[in-house]
Scaffold this active site. Structure first.
Site, PDB file in Angstrom:
ATOM      1  N   GLY A 179     -12.948   5.111   7.578  1.00  0.00           N
ATOM      2  CA  GLY A 179     -11.940   6.177   7.256  1.00  0.00           C
ATOM      3  C   GLY A 179     -12.986   7.434   6.934  1.00  0.00           C
ATOM      4  NE  ARG A 225       7.619 -23.520 -11.200  1.00  0.00           N
ATOM      5  CZ  ARG A 225       7.958 -22.977 -11.851  1.00  0.00           C
ATOM      6  NH1 ARG A 225       7.420 -22.241 -12.349  1.00  0.00           N
ATOM      7  NH2 ARG A 225       9.181 -23.121 -11.890  1.00  0.00           N
ATOM      8  CD  GLN A 239      -6.196  -8.789  -4.354  1.00  0.00           C
ATOM      9  OE1 GLN A 239      -6.549  -9.473  -3.626  1.00  0.00           O
ATOM     10  NE2 GLN A 239      -5.926  -7.840  -4.334  1.00  0.00           N
ATOM     11  NE  ARG A 240      -8.107  -0.249  -4.423  1.00  0.00           N
ATOM     12  CZ  ARG A 240      -7.020   1.019  -4.016  1.00  0.00           C
ATOM     13  NH1 ARG A 240      -7.299   1.434  -5.416  1.00  0.00           N
ATOM     14  NH2 ARG A 240      -6.532   0.759  -3.020  1.00  0.00           N
ATOM     15  CG  ASP A 248      -9.873  -3.539   2.878  1.00  0.00           C
ATOM     16  OD1 ASP A 248      -9.794  -4.026   1.905  1.00  0.00           O
ATOM     17  OD2 ASP A 248      -9.969  -2.191   2.787  1.00  0.00           O
TER      18      ASP A 248
HETATM   19  O1  F6P Z   1      -8.714  -0.396   1.525  1.00  0.00           O
HETATM   20  C1  F6P Z   1      -8.544  -0.749   0.187  1.00  0.00           C
HETATM   21  C2  F6P Z   1      -7.307  -1.314  -0.272  1.00  0.00           C
HETATM   22  O2  F6P Z   1      -7.184  -2.053  -1.247  1.00  0.00           O
HETATM   23  C3  F6P Z   1      -6.486  -2.072   0.489  1.00  0.00           C
HETATM   24  O3  F6P Z   1      -6.816  -3.656   0.846  1.00  0.00           O
HETATM   25  C4  F6P Z   1      -5.253  -2.280   0.615  1.00  0.00           C
HETATM   26  O4  F6P Z   1      -4.714  -2.779   1.813  1.00  0.00           O
HETATM   27  C5  F6P Z   1      -5.213  -0.498   0.330  1.00  0.00           C
HETATM   28  O5  F6P Z   1      -6.358  -0.039   0.402  1.00  0.00           O
HETATM   29  C6  F6P Z   1      -4.402  -0.437  -0.177  1.00  0.00           C
HETATM   30  O6  F6P Z   1      -4.153   0.700  -0.882  1.00  0.00           O
HETATM   31  P1  F6P Z   1      -3.098   2.195  -1.876  1.00  0.00           P
HETATM   32  O7  F6P Z   1      -4.791   1.563  -2.469  1.00  0.00           O
HETATM   33  O8  F6P Z   1      -3.384   3.039  -0.664  1.00  0.00           O
HETATM   34  O9  F6P Z   1      -2.346   0.836  -2.060  1.00  0.00           O
END
Ligand code: F6P
Length: 359
Positions: free
Chosen positions: A113, A172, A283-284, A137
């Site tokens: 994008g 669980r 996850q980031r 992603d």
């Molecule tokens: O594109 C990366 C991502 O972390 C996606 O996996 C997730 O849906 C989105 O960005 C979350 O975006 P934001 O930081 O705007 O919540």
């Protein structure tokens, strides 16, 4: 040799681990060529807002600091689209900003994008552009892999490992909701690596009964806990995207499908208590793993070399494991990469007995 003297670098879209390593490697390679590197703050905003927001980056910014080795973006990033009709004015301000700084080229760390938007801005600003793909992603078209994905898989896999200890203690089944937007790469790969019992991804339809059947099979083996990984963009059983809402500029924002699944499973099944954990923006995070560090180095150095050769409007990446570049035109016209349902990872999951939907 090109005429380049000043380049800009910016990070656009959701951040990920490995960005700082890539910024640092671009600075190293560009400095060796005698270029000045302008670090643009907060994605394109550093050039479109007034006053301009940037800093000149030198080796000192990175060589004796931990920055290249941590997640996030040293420069700040921007993950919000524009409202309809805003594009032209913003592109014009971007062009003025580029002119004011006297930039000859710009390196953009972004997903597909961001690449498309920046390609338009750079054309208006009449400036060279090279993209470096980054996204947890892993859905950037054409390239085998994007920066940040491997570390996100590591974080996700370690979370699966960690949650399993409490799942075991309390007998669980715990749902782990992964990000990934419309692609299931992150969920599927970390589910396989983490040994999950179930993994639901947007590319494959599933049924609640299918999940329950798998949980019963697990129970029948004598194991008293289970792990279910779900990708944030899976639909409800009825096919709704109930977990997504639209933000002010009309973009889908995912999150929450794990909750839906927990409720649905708990209504129909009680051999395991069900709990849900949404991993979200964790996850980031994470120190960039080896694969992301080496990728940052290879792509950063290559991007600088391509600019020096006079290339523009391309994105660097990997094809069949080899570093290469792709025209931005082709990136814009190609669909985002989703999980190949006949590919290696789906086949592996099936061979390992994981329930991954009705396939
Ligand atoms: O594109 C990366 C991502 O972390 C996606 O996996 C997730 O849906 C989105 O960005 C979350 O975006 P934001 O930081 O705007 O919540």
């Amino acid at each position: 040799m090109s005429e380049i003297k000043k380049i800009g670098i910016l990070t656009s879209g959701g951040d990920c681990s490995g960005l700082n390593a890539a910024i640092s490697d671009v600075v190293k390679a560009a400095t060796l060529k005698g270029w000045t590197v302008y670090g643009i703050h907060n994605g394109t905003e550093g050039l479109t807002e007034r006053p301009l927001s940037y800093e000149i980056l030198t080796l000192r910014n990175f060589s004796d600091t931990p920055w290249p080795k941590v997640a996030g973006s040293y420069l700040g990033s921007l993950n919000k689209g524009l409202k309809p009709g805003q594009m032209e004015a913003v592109a014009a301000r971007f062009a003025e900003g580029v002119k004011e700084l006297g930039l000859d080229a710009i390196v953009v760390l972004g997903g597909d994008g961001s690449m498309s938007v920046l390609k338009k801005y750079c054309a208006i600003a009449n400036i060279k552009m090279i993209g470096i793909p980054k996204t947890i992603d892993n859905d950037t078209p054409l390239t085998d892999v994007s920066l940040g994905f491997e570390t996100a898989c590591q974080v996700c896999m370690e979370s699966i490992d960690s949650i399993e200890t409490t799942a075991r203690s309390h007998h669980r089944a715990i749902i782990v909701e992964a990000m990934g937007r419309d692609a299931g790469h992150l969920a599927l790969r970390s589910a396989i690596a983490g040994g999950a019992d179930v993994c639901l991804i947007p590319e494959i339809p599933y049924t609640i009964d299918g999940v329950i059947k798998k949980l019963k099979e697990v129970k029948a083996t004598g194991r008293t806990h289970a792990v279910i990984v779900v990708s944030e963009a899976i639909k409800t059983e009825e096919g709704d995207i109930s977990s997504a809402f639209k933000n002010m500029v009309g973009e889908k924002v995912y999150g929450g499908i794990g909750e839906y699944l927990m409720n649905k499973l708990s209504e129909r099944y009680d051999e395991f208590q069900i709990r849900n954990m949404r991993l979200g923006h964790l996850q980031r995070s994470g120190y960039p793993v080896y694969q992301d560090r080496i990728m940052a180095a290879v792509l950063g150095a290559y991007a600088v070399d391509l600019l020096d050769e006079g290339k523009t409007n391309v994105m660097v990446g990997f094809e069949g494991g080899k570093v290469t570049y792709f025209p931005l035109e082709k990136i814009a016209s190609s669909p985002s990469t989703t999980v190949d349902i006949h590919g290696t990872y789906v086949q592996t999951a099936l061979k390992l007995g994981m329930y991954i939907g009705e396939i």
